[in-house]
Write a protein that holds these residues in place. Structure first.
Motif, short mmCIF file in Angstrom:
data_model
loop_
_atom_site.label_atom_id
_atom_site.label_comp_id
_atom_site.label_asym_id
_atom_site.label_seq_id
_atom_site.Cartn_x
_atom_site.Cartn_y
_atom_site.Cartn_z
N LEU A 118 -0.28 12.61 8.66
CA LEU A 118 -0.88 12.25 7.37
C LEU A 118 -1.57 10.89 7.45
O LEU A 118 -2.66 10.70 6.89
CB LEU A 118 0.19 12.25 6.28
CG LEU A 118 0.73 13.63 5.89
CD1 LEU A 118 1.97 13.49 5.01
CD2 LEU A 118 -0.34 14.45 5.18
N LEU A 119 -0.94 9.94 8.13
CA LEU A 119 -1.57 8.62 8.29
C LEU A 119 -2.89 8.74 9.05
O LEU A 119 -3.88 8.09 8.70
CB LEU A 119 -0.62 7.67 9.03
CG LEU A 119 0.53 7.08 8.20
CD1 LEU A 119 1.50 6.34 9.11
CD2 LEU A 119 0.00 6.14 7.12
N LEU A 142 1.84 11.81 1.60
CA LEU A 142 2.52 10.78 2.38
C LEU A 142 3.73 10.25 1.63
O LEU A 142 4.77 9.95 2.23
CB LEU A 142 1.53 9.66 2.70
CG LEU A 142 1.92 8.64 3.78
CD1 LEU A 142 2.38 9.33 5.05
CD2 LEU A 142 0.73 7.74 4.07
N ALA A 143 3.61 10.13 0.32
CA ALA A 143 4.75 9.68 -0.49
C ALA A 143 5.91 10.66 -0.37
O ALA A 143 7.08 10.26 -0.24
CB ALA A 143 4.33 9.53 -1.95
N MET A 144 5.60 11.95 -0.41
CA MET A 144 6.67 12.96 -0.29
C MET A 144 7.30 12.92 1.10
O MET A 144 8.51 13.10 1.25
CB MET A 144 6.11 14.34 -0.61
CG MET A 144 5.74 14.50 -2.09
SD MET A 144 5.34 16.19 -2.58
CE MET A 144 3.76 16.42 -1.74
N ALA A 145 6.47 12.65 2.12
CA ALA A 145 7.01 12.53 3.48
C ALA A 145 7.95 11.34 3.57
O ALA A 145 9.04 11.43 4.16
CB ALA A 145 5.86 12.38 4.48
N ASP A 146 7.56 10.21 2.98
CA ASP A 146 8.42 9.03 2.97
C ASP A 146 9.73 9.31 2.24
O ASP A 146 10.80 8.86 2.67
CB ASP A 146 7.70 7.85 2.30
CG ASP A 146 6.71 7.17 3.23
OD1 ASP A 146 6.90 7.27 4.45
OD2 ASP A 146 5.76 6.55 2.74
N GLY A 265 2.28 2.38 6.80
CA GLY A 265 0.99 2.48 6.11
C GLY A 265 0.78 1.38 5.09
O GLY A 265 -0.01 1.52 4.16
N ASP A 266 1.49 0.24 5.28
CA ASP A 266 1.40 -0.89 4.36
C ASP A 266 0.29 -1.82 4.85
O ASP A 266 0.53 -2.75 5.62
CB ASP A 266 2.74 -1.62 4.31
CG ASP A 266 2.72 -2.85 3.41
OD1 ASP A 266 1.68 -3.12 2.78
OD2 ASP A 266 3.75 -3.56 3.36
#
Length: 284
Positions: A118-119, A142-146, A265-266
């Motif tokens: 995703l990244l 990506l939020a759901m993956a985190d 991803g920050d």
């Protein structure tokens, strides 16, 4: 027909009515693709108005890109190929293919691999004018993956990014990102470990601010086994070592902070700690 259709698509796009937008594209895909070159061109009288209003020009570009992307996904490649001036898979198709693969990895329990894909997908699509709505989808994924990896702070960061992108794309409210953001924020507030980590970092930051750098690092060392806020933990530890004159340790921890922020991803964290790293290297 063309003006009415374009206005209907614009209304659905700007109101965040994704179902209507998709339905209109699907029902009229053949006609839009066949007439794309003339239909998507801005009339001369509007072009002059848009020159005086860059925001209107940007909104128009976002809408046209989104229509082309929607058609691209259902097999009508001509609009996107015309916009790109190239052949081969479009950025949107590559993005969707990568997201599909990421979802399959997640279903197989390969959550780190899902996150990495995703990244990569987001990184490739960034910079494409008008891609905000599609990029927002990537950040929601990506939020759901985190969240599956237990990293709620990073998940919340990506949902905030998704909300910003949706608003730039003209979506005032999007149910998925908004509801997930509410749910994850509530969960984070209630998570005892996260609360304890935040409190420890806050205390360590206070100690660093008043010049007690060794004491601050002693507090941060308690978080060595935690998976939360590692970029901040490493970054502050590196800063404390720098202020204590231990440049080797400062470089080591700040490098870890950069790597952790890249993994998460920050981008803001990457920028901050890369700047710190360069300052350390100049001093060494």
């Amino acid at each position: 027909m063309s003006d009415a259709l374009f206005n209907a698509l614009a209304a659905a796009h700007h109101s965040g009515d994704d179902l209507t937008f998709t339905r209109l594209c699907e029902e009229n895909a053949q006609w839009i693709a066949a007439n794309w070159v003339t239909w998507s061109r801005v009339p001369p009288e509007l072009r002059e108005q848009m020159k005086a209003d860059p925001a209107q020009l940007q909104r128009s570009g976002q809408l046209v890109f989104r229509i082309a992307a929607e058609l691209d996904l259902i097999g009508y490649r001509q609009p996107m190929d015309h916009m790109r001036g190239a052949t081969g898979p479009s950025p949107v198709v590559r993005f969707e293919n990568t997201v599909h693969e990421a979802r399959q990895r997640a279903e197989n329990g390969e959550h780190e691999e899902c996150r990495s894909l995703l990244l990569d997908a987001i990184g490739e699509l960034e910079g494409n004018a008008g891609a905000e709505a599609i990029l927002a989808q990537g950040h929601v994924e990506l939020a759901m993956a985190d969240a599956r990896l237990g990293d709620l702070p990073s998940a919340i960061d990506h949902l905030h990014t998704a909300r910003d992108l949706e608003q730039r794309a003209g979506h005032v409210y999007h149910l998925t990102s908004a509801s997930l953001l509410d749910a994850f924020t509530v969960a984070l507030r209630r998570d005892p470990e996260t609360i304890a980590v935040r409190d420890t970092i806050a205390h360590a930051q206070m100690l660093s601010d008043i010049g007690q750098f060794a004491e601050s690092n002693a507090e941060l060392a308690r978080l060595a086994r935690s998976d939360h806020y590692l970029g901040k933990v490493y970054g502050l530890t590196g800063l404390n070592h720098f202020r204590l004159g231990d440049l080797a340790a400062a470089h080591d921890y700040t490098s870890r902070a950069v790597a952790e922020c890249e993994r998460a991803g920050d981008r803001a964290g990457v920028t901050i700690y890369t700047t710190n790293l360069r300052a350390i290297e100049r001093t060494s």
